[in-house]
Design a protein around this motif. Structure first.
Motif, PDB file in Angstrom:
ATOM      1  N   GLY A 232       0.818  -1.208   0.000  1.00 33.26           N
ATOM      2  CA  GLY A 232       0.000   0.000   0.000  1.00 33.26           C
ATOM      3  C   GLY A 232       0.846   1.251   0.000  1.00 33.26           C
ATOM      4  O   GLY A 232       2.074   1.204  -0.160  1.00 33.26           O
ATOM      5  N   LEU A 233       0.189   2.383   0.180  1.00 30.88           N
ATOM      6  CA  LEU A 233       0.877   3.665   0.243  1.00 30.88           C
ATOM      7  C   LEU A 233       1.584   3.775   1.588  1.00 30.88           C
ATOM      8  O   LEU A 233       0.967   3.627   2.643  1.00 30.88           O
ATOM      9  N   ARG A 234       2.887   4.027   1.551  1.00 34.35           N
ATOM     10  CA  ARG A 234       3.689   4.080   2.776  1.00 34.35           C
ATOM     11  C   ARG A 234       3.940   5.503   3.250  1.00 34.35           C
ATOM     12  O   ARG A 234       4.062   5.747   4.454  1.00 34.35           O
ATOM     13  N   LEU A 235       4.047   6.423   2.313  1.00 31.56           N
ATOM     14  CA  LEU A 235       4.372   7.800   2.672  1.00 31.56           C
ATOM     15  C   LEU A 235       3.768   8.739   1.658  1.00 31.56           C
ATOM     16  O   LEU A 235       3.775   8.467   0.453  1.00 31.56           O
ATOM     17  N   LEU A 236       3.228   9.845   2.146  1.00 37.50           N
ATOM     18  CA  LEU A 236       2.774  10.941   1.295  1.00 37.50           C
ATOM     19  C   LEU A 236       3.024  12.226   2.077  1.00 37.50           C
ATOM     20  O   LEU A 236       2.344  12.494   3.070  1.00 37.50           O
ATOM     21  N   GLU A 237       4.018  12.987   1.656  1.00 37.85           N
ATOM     22  CA  GLU A 237       4.431  14.175   2.399  1.00 37.85           C
ATOM     23  C   GLU A 237       4.765  15.304   1.440  1.00 37.85           C
ATOM     24  O   GLU A 237       5.199  15.074   0.309  1.00 37.85           O
ATOM     25  N   PHE A 238       4.582  16.538   1.913  1.00 46.29           N
ATOM     26  CA  PHE A 238       5.097  17.687   1.175  1.00 46.29           C
ATOM     27  C   PHE A 238       6.624  17.651   1.262  1.00 46.29           C
ATOM     28  O   PHE A 238       7.189  17.356   2.316  1.00 46.29           O
ATOM     29  N   VAL A 239       7.278  17.927   0.141  1.00 45.45           N
ATOM     30  CA  VAL A 239       8.719  17.730   0.090  1.00 45.45           C
ATOM     31  C   VAL A 239       9.482  18.694   0.988  1.00 45.45           C
ATOM     32  O   VAL A 239      10.653  18.444   1.306  1.00 45.45           O
ATOM     33  N   ASP A 240       8.849  19.802   1.405  1.00 46.70           N
ATOM     34  CA  ASP A 240       9.539  20.714   2.317  1.00 46.70           C
ATOM     35  C   ASP A 240       9.157  20.452   3.771  1.00 46.70           C
ATOM     36  O   ASP A 240       9.429  21.268   4.647  1.00 46.70           O
ATOM     37  N   ARG A 241       8.551  19.303   4.040  1.00 45.59           N
ATOM     38  CA  ARG A 241       8.147  18.958   5.402  1.00 45.59           C
ATOM     39  C   ARG A 241       9.368  18.821   6.297  1.00 45.59           C
ATOM     40  O   ARG A 241      10.371  18.212   5.923  1.00 45.59           O
ATOM     41  N   ARG A 242       9.275  19.382   7.492  1.00 44.79           N
ATOM     42  CA  ARG A 242      10.355  19.201   8.460  1.00 44.79           C
ATOM     43  C   ARG A 242      10.486  17.714   8.789  1.00 44.79           C
ATOM     44  O   ARG A 242       9.517  17.036   9.087  1.00 44.79           O
ATOM     45  N   GLY A 243      11.709  17.214   8.742  1.00 45.01           N
ATOM     46  CA  GLY A 243      11.951  15.835   9.140  1.00 45.01           C
ATOM     47  C   GLY A 243      11.708  14.807   8.053  1.00 45.01           C
ATOM     48  O   GLY A 243      11.748  13.601   8.340  1.00 45.01           O
ATOM     49  N   LEU A 244      11.451  15.229   6.800  1.00 45.05           N
ATOM     50  CA  LEU A 244      11.188  14.252   5.745  1.00 45.05           C
ATOM     51  C   LEU A 244      12.377  13.322   5.538  1.00 45.05           C
ATOM     52  O   LEU A 244      12.217  12.110   5.391  1.00 45.05           O
ATOM     53  N   GLU A 245      13.570  13.886   5.539  1.00 44.49           N
ATOM     54  CA  GLU A 245      14.749  13.048   5.319  1.00 44.49           C
ATOM     55  C   GLU A 245      14.861  11.989   6.414  1.00 44.49           C
ATOM     56  O   GLU A 245      15.187  10.825   6.145  1.00 44.49           O
ATOM     57  N   ARG A 246      14.552  12.369   7.650  1.00 43.17           N
ATOM     58  CA  ARG A 246      14.591  11.404   8.755  1.00 43.17           C
ATOM     59  C   ARG A 246      13.540  10.309   8.561  1.00 43.17           C
ATOM     60  O   ARG A 246      13.775   9.138   8.854  1.00 43.17           O
TER      61      ARG A 246
END
Length: 360
Positions: free
Chosen positions: A214-228
């Motif tokens: 299924g879908l694992r992640l959906l985030e705005f690319v400038d979200r704080r902590g996305l890389e983590r």
């Protein structure tokens, strides 16, 4: 994340020289869209490079690599070019490069191929990176590895995969494959990978990751902590992240478009969130908040049977990696004020206004 070839999250960006940026601003050069934003000291606003407002003097501007840094610099978004509203369409050259990579037999487009297409390689690299945040060659390498894994798992001989993907050296292919997937090709049938796609929305670019679960992640690319989050997903699922296509990603793109067009208020995408048992309970409760409505952290805690747990609810909200589809933006303070949205409070406000408009 895959390192060093495929960096999905925004990292520290190196801007062009001020002289180059001011020249691009003067020409309203669309090739620099997404590369920098211009803060105008005399007006206190920040703009896109293509803004049609009167050109400011060079001594009255400063440049920022992201919207966030421009905001932190004390600037507000321009009402003419709206740097925070909507997203620009895919530049024709970027779309042409992606199609060329998909059409190439081995998934590789060389500088010689670009020249034959009438495309200057340096221009291709600049525009592709400006739009996607990664170089065209890095995109190709990651995509080739993703295709290689799929073929190996399907039972295709390793030597055939190696040659089909343009690797002349067996050892080079083995090392590149192991660097991405953590296993040599012969041991990769059980290897997993998440397929990644960037999706444009009226509130900014989003990153979606999916696999067969299924879908694992959906985030705005400038979200704080996305890389983590990406590092955590890769570690917990023991997988790599590669650009690619999947039916769930197609479904996500369609439903996002319908959501922002007001044609849908709820999502029916298969979800596979990664988290603890407690987080899962909170996320399930979030899904029960009707579109156009909100709940306080205290109300959430009461419904979950932990009346003293608003802070824990807040932490679980912050751990949600499926923005919009698990609607953590519908949780607000008891006094009705907005709080705690990693995608930015301005987005939370816009999402709530959007849902109130269409929920009825």
């Amino acid at each position: 994340m895959i390192q060093p070839d495929f960096t999905l999250a925004a990292s520290v960006q190196t801007l062009p020289t001020p002289r180059t940026m001011y020249r691009a601003l003067s020409r309203r050069d669309p090739a620099y869209e997404g590369v920098f934003f211009t803060g105008v000291k005399t007006t206190g606003i920040f703009c896109r490079p293509t803004c049609k407002a009167k050109r400011p003097r060079a001594e009255n501007v400063e440049f920022f690599p992201t919207v966030t840094e421009a905001l932190h610099g004390g600037y507000r978004p321009c009402r003419l070019c709206r740097p925070m509203d909507g997203t620009r369409p895919v530049p024709p050259l970027v779309e042409r490069l992606r199609r060329a990579a998909e059409a190439a037999a081995d998934g590789r487009v060389t500088d010689k191929d670009l020249a034959a297409m009438g495309v200057e390689p340096t221009t291709a690299r600049r525009q592709f990176k400006a739009y996607h945040g990664m170089t065209f060659h890095a995109y190709q390498r990651a995509r080739r590895m993703g295709l290689a894994l799929r073929e190996v798992k399907a039972g295709k001989p390793v030597i055939a995969v190696q040659l089909d993907r343009g690797y002349e050296s067996t050892s080079g292919f083995r090392e590149a494959f192991a660097r991405v997937f953590g296993a040599p090709p012969r041991g990769a049938k059980a290897a997993a990978c998440l397929l990644a796609r960037r999706m444009e929305t009226p509130l900014g670019t989003m990153l979606a990751l999916a696999d067969d679960a299924g879908l694992r992640l959906l985030e705005f690319v400038d979200r704080r902590g996305l890389e983590r989050e990406l590092v955590g997903l890769r570690r917990r699922l023991k997988c790599a992240i590669v650009p690619g296509n999947h039916a769930i990603l197609d479904q996500t793109a369609v439903q996002l478009s319908e959501y922002f067009s007001g044609l849908r208020t709820e999502f029916t995408i298969p979800l596979a969130p990664v988290g603890s048992e407690f987080q899962g309970r909170v996320w399930s409760e979030l899904g029960r908040i009707p579109p156009g409505h909100t709940r306080s952290y205290a109300e959430m805690a009461q419904r979950l049977g932990i009346p003293k747990g608003p802070r824990a609810i807040g932490r679980a909200n912050g751990s949600n990696m499926l923005a919009l589809v698990i609607p953590c933006h519908r949780v607000i303070n008891a006094d009705g004020t907005l709080n705690g949205y990693a995608g930015g409070l301005w987005r939370k406000q816009r999402l709530l206004e959007h849902e109130r408009k269409y929920a009825s």
